[in-house]
Design an enzyme around this catalytic site. Structure first.
Site, PDB file in Angstrom:
ATOM      1  N   CYS A   1      -7.135   6.475  -2.358  1.00 33.96           N
ATOM      2  CA  CYS A   1      -6.320   5.286  -2.084  1.00 33.96           C
ATOM      3  C   CYS A   1      -4.925   5.568  -2.637  1.00 33.96           C
ATOM      4  O   CYS A   1      -4.753   5.683  -3.863  1.00 33.96           O
ATOM      5  CB  CYS A   1      -6.945   4.058  -2.749  1.00 33.96           C
TER       6      CYS A   1
ATOM      7  N   GLY B   1      -3.451   2.753  -4.604  1.00 29.06           N
ATOM      8  CA  GLY B   1      -4.251   2.665  -5.828  1.00 29.06           C
ATOM      9  C   GLY B   1      -3.832   3.719  -6.840  1.00 29.06           C
ATOM     10  O   GLY B   1      -3.740   3.439  -8.052  1.00 29.06           O
TER      11      GLY B   1
ATOM     12  N   CYS C   1      -0.637   0.778   2.748  1.00 26.13           N
ATOM     13  CA  CYS C   1      -1.647   1.846   2.688  1.00 26.13           C
ATOM     14  C   CYS C   1      -0.919   3.168   2.457  1.00 26.13           C
ATOM     15  O   CYS C   1      -0.226   3.663   3.355  1.00 26.13           O
ATOM     16  CB  CYS C   1      -2.439   1.890   3.997  1.00 26.13           C
ATOM     17  N   GLY C   2      -1.056   3.717   1.263  1.00 28.52           N
ATOM     18  CA  GLY C   2      -0.332   4.943   0.905  1.00 28.52           C
ATOM     19  C   GLY C   2      -0.760   6.137   1.737  1.00 28.52           C
ATOM     20  O   GLY C   2       0.090   6.877   2.271  1.00 28.52           O
TER      21      GLY C   2
ATOM     22  N   HIS D   1      -4.036  -4.520  -6.884  1.00 26.70           N
ATOM     23  CA  HIS D   1      -4.879  -3.516  -7.554  1.00 26.70           C
ATOM     24  C   HIS D   1      -5.253  -3.987  -8.952  1.00 26.70           C
ATOM     25  O   HIS D   1      -4.402  -4.496  -9.688  1.00 26.70           O
ATOM     26  CB  HIS D   1      -4.137  -2.182  -7.652  1.00 26.70           C
TER      27      HIS D   1
END
Ligand SMILES: N[C@@H](CCC[C@H](N)C(=O)O)C(=O)O
Length: 285
Positions: A226, A229, A76-77, A168
């Site tokens: 995200c 993402g 999770c960035g 992704h």
């Protein structure tokens, strides 16, 4: 009633309930249920999910992320930037550069301070994985899914897939405001060709270093941002000849901007803000 202390934080509106597992104890078998409970906007706090800041054997801290449907993600960035801010400001680390462990490996974090507080964070998100098996997506293992023609719900689309430790699928649109985020997003997320589901991103190319971006996240639905993402979108855009390698690309997400650079050495740098919303005690049964 049982309870735990929490900090709610966000990175560009992508908000999670953070639990400091150096101080709190939650039962492993209850984590998924607690993530659903705490994320509920009516009966919980309301969030995109729950993130645990845990002790680690290979880094000063480890991040575990649960989406708001209770599923556990591997990366999770936006969460990593918030974990870095929490770790620095709560003295879990003393240096401005340190490692964070995730379920998909170790990443380097660097915090930037303003008036003694962490304002922005740069995370080296590592090297993207591009072959089909690493997404994972059903089909020939060696193949890379690059601008591949694919049909969802009778609609023919062109798709590129990228793993940033989590999966992704990227689709290009003419106008970001017309992106079918809530209509096709949930269908693509759960398509059987993605055995572990997929995060779905729609991208409008503005120029060779600027993108508009909207996301339907696996396990959480529409979110404001995200981080993984945005990294995947830049990697995909370089691979498709739309943006440049080794250049900072500005990605405009619904909640604000991220700077992403897919460097010559293959590693992706992500820079953006991290903010505390509130702290409190959550009661659960
Ligand atoms: N919001 C995140 C990604 C969270 C996990 C994702 N939904 C998954 O299940 O892979 C980010 O900022 O990267």
């Amino acid at each position: 009633m049982r309870s735990f202390n929490f900090t709610k934080m966000h990175g560009l509106g992508n908000n999670y309930i953070y639990v400091d597992m150096f101080k709190e104890t939650l039962l492993e078998e209850e984590l998924s249920r607690i993530a659903v409970e705490v994320s509920n906007i009516h009966t919980g706090i309301g969030s995109d999910g729950m993130i645990l800041i845990c002790p680690s054997e290979s880094a000063p801290v480890k991040m575990r992320i649960f989406n708001n449907d209770g599923s556990e993600g591997k990366n999770c960035g936006n969460g990593l930037r918030c974990v870095a801010k929490y770790a620095y400001e709560n003295k879990l680390v003393t240096e401005e550069k340190f490692l964070i462990e995730t379920l998909s490996g170790l990443v380097d974090a660097e915090v930037k301070l303003e008036d003694g507080e962490v304002n922005t964070v740069t995370i080296n998100m590592g090297k993207p994985k591009l072959n089909r098996a690493s997404i994972p997506m059903i089909g020939d293992d060696k193949e890379q899914v690059l601008n591949e023609s694919i049909t969802f719900n009778d609609e023919k689309l062109s798709m590129t897939t990228v793993s940033m430790g989590n999966p992704h699928a990227i689709f290009y649109v003419e106008k970001i405001s017309d992106a079918p985020v809530t209509t096709l997003g949930p269908i693509i997320e759960k398509d059987e060709r993605f055995p572990e589901g997929v995060n779905v991103e729609f991208v409008e190319v503005v120029s060779e270093n600027e993108l508009h971006f909207r996301v339907w996240e696996r396990g959480s639905g529409v979110t404001q941002a995200c981080g993984t993402g945005a990294c995947a979108a830049v990697v995909s855009s370089v691979l498709n000849g739309k943006t440049k390698r080794n250049t900072e690309t500005i990605v405009h997400l619904a909640g604000g901007d991220l700077l992403i650079n897919w460097q010559e050495n293959e590693e992706v740098l992500m820079t953006g803000p991290a903010q505390v919303i509130c702290k409190g005690i959550f009661y659960y049964s």
